[in-house]
Design a protein around this motif. Structure first.
Motif, mmCIF file in Angstrom:
data_model
loop_
_atom_site.group_PDB
_atom_site.id
_atom_site.type_symbol
_atom_site.label_atom_id
_atom_site.label_comp_id
_atom_site.label_asym_id
_atom_site.label_seq_id
_atom_site.Cartn_x
_atom_site.Cartn_y
_atom_site.Cartn_z
ATOM 1 N N ARG A 57 10.880 -2.149 -4.102
ATOM 2 C CA ARG A 57 11.341 -1.092 -5.000
ATOM 3 C C ARG A 57 10.204 -0.285 -5.634
ATOM 4 O O ARG A 57 10.415 0.431 -6.611
ATOM 5 N N VAL A 58 9.037 -0.392 -5.104
ATOM 6 C CA VAL A 58 7.907 0.372 -5.641
ATOM 7 C C VAL A 58 8.217 1.866 -5.569
ATOM 8 O O VAL A 58 8.843 2.339 -4.617
ATOM 9 N N LEU A 88 -3.627 -3.888 3.854
ATOM 10 C CA LEU A 88 -3.614 -2.463 4.178
ATOM 11 C C LEU A 88 -2.198 -1.983 4.482
ATOM 12 O O LEU A 88 -1.793 -0.891 4.061
ATOM 13 N N GLU A 89 -1.421 -2.802 5.180
ATOM 14 C CA GLU A 89 -0.039 -2.420 5.508
ATOM 15 C C GLU A 89 0.803 -2.248 4.240
ATOM 16 O O GLU A 89 1.598 -1.311 4.124
ATOM 17 N N VAL A 90 0.623 -3.157 3.293
ATOM 18 C CA VAL A 90 1.369 -3.073 2.030
ATOM 19 C C VAL A 90 0.978 -1.816 1.262
ATOM 20 O O VAL A 90 1.835 -1.108 0.705
ATOM 21 N N SER A 126 3.590 5.461 0.966
ATOM 22 C CA SER A 126 4.721 6.215 1.523
ATOM 23 C C SER A 126 5.848 6.383 0.500
ATOM 24 O O SER A 126 6.678 7.280 0.630
ATOM 25 N N GLN A 127 5.839 5.514 -0.518
ATOM 26 C CA GLN A 127 6.830 5.602 -1.592
ATOM 27 C C GLN A 127 6.278 6.367 -2.800
ATOM 28 O O GLN A 127 6.869 6.359 -3.881
ATOM 29 N N VAL A 137 -6.100 4.990 1.887
ATOM 30 C CA VAL A 137 -4.837 5.310 1.212
ATOM 31 C C VAL A 137 -4.988 5.358 -0.308
ATOM 32 O O VAL A 137 -4.011 5.496 -1.032
ATOM 33 N N ALA A 138 -6.218 5.247 -0.796
ATOM 34 C CA ALA A 138 -6.447 5.094 -2.239
ATOM 35 C C ALA A 138 -6.503 6.418 -2.984
ATOM 36 O O ALA A 138 -7.041 7.400 -2.491
#
Length: 287
Positions: free
Chosen positions: A178-179, A198-200, A206-207, A225-226
């Motif tokens: 639910r992020v 990294l996947e998390v 993406s959210q 992704v940071a």
């Protein structure tokens, strides 16, 4: 060009102007960079019958501020390429006191480098991000989970919206399902970098969640992704990666957050002290 990107290219670009002795050093590093990464300038020189001063001059010729910076570049080059077994095989030191000295000195250097290179404004921004987040998720895998748990333990005493994402009955993706864009995800990762961390982080990105990474280098895959990046050095003295500087950085983060909530945490710890005394959590004080 950064000091780590790319060492081999630096050698290639400067090869023609190197002295005969320096070319021997260059060839040894190119062919045996995995071993050279753990050698002092004196040991490297002795291994190929070249003086220590020549090794130092070689580092300067490549544009490094001394041999330690070249060695740091070597370690950056290999740190995510070697298996633990390969690292162990490259550690030749067996004297216990020498090992003690080498590891502690390496940890001291990691903290010094972290203090010198960390972006102070980014550190302040991350503290603000923590207070602005609706919920804070902390993710770290493998050895990095120790740092994630430590950060989560103390932030949970200060705040009420902290969750450490870790393996268990629920998959990590279920824990962060639910992020959302109001949340902050702190990803912690050091070589060898965990694919799952990294996947998390990619899912959280993406959210539209805000991503903070605590890692060892700007070329770490976690930085891709940071939104904010905190760098803590973890140069290895042997087959074990040093997590001393990362833990010190996390300590600073906890203190900075805690002191902004000084009155609140004073009340929290007063209540905790009463509970600890009542249930004998700690050994009683000596009378």
């Amino acid at each position: 060009m950064s000091k780590t990107d790319d060492l081999i290219k630096r050698i290639q670009d400067n090869y023609a102007k190197l002295s005969k002795s320096q070319k021997i050093i260059a060839e040894y590093i190119i062919n045996h960079y995995d071993k050279a990464a753990f050698m002092t300038a004196a040991k490297l020189g002795a291994n190929i019958n070249i003086s220590e001063s020549t090794v130092v001059r070689f580092a300067n010729t490549l544009g490094y501020n001394g041999y330690p910076e070249l060695q740091s570049a070597l370690q950056e080059l290999i740190k995510n390429k070697l298996t633990t077994v390969q690292r162990l095989e490259m550690t030749e030191e067996t004297d216990e006191i020498a090992i003690l000295n080498n590891v502690l000195k390496s940890d001291i250097e990691n903290i010094k480098e972290t203090l010198t290179e960390i972006n102070k404004e980014t550190f302040k921004k991350v503290v603000s991000d923590i207070f602005e987040a609706k919920k804070i998720y902390i993710i770290g895998s493998r050895s990095s989970i120790a740092i994630a748990e430590y950060l989560g333990f103390y932030l949970n005493l200060i705040l009420e919206n902290v969750s450490v994402v870790k393996p268990g009955i629920s998959d990590v993706f279920e824990q962060i399902l639910r992020v959302c864009e109001k949340d902050l995800v702190i990803g912690i990762g050091f070589p060898r970098y965990s694919k799952r961390t990294l996947e998390v982080l990619k899912y959280a990105k993406s959210q539209n969640a805000k991503i903070v990474t605590i890692t060892d280098s700007l070329i770490s895959p976690l930085t891709s992704v940071a939104d904010e990046i905190l760098i803590a050095k973890s140069n290895m003295a042997s087959f074990v990666d040093s997590l001393v500087a990362p833990l010190s950085l996390v300590n600073a983060l906890i203190v900075a957050v805690g002191l902004k909530e000084k009155d609140k945490i004073a009340e929290t710890f007063e209540k905790l002290e009463s509970i600890w005394d009542e249930y004998g959590v700690y050994l009683s004080k000596l009378s």
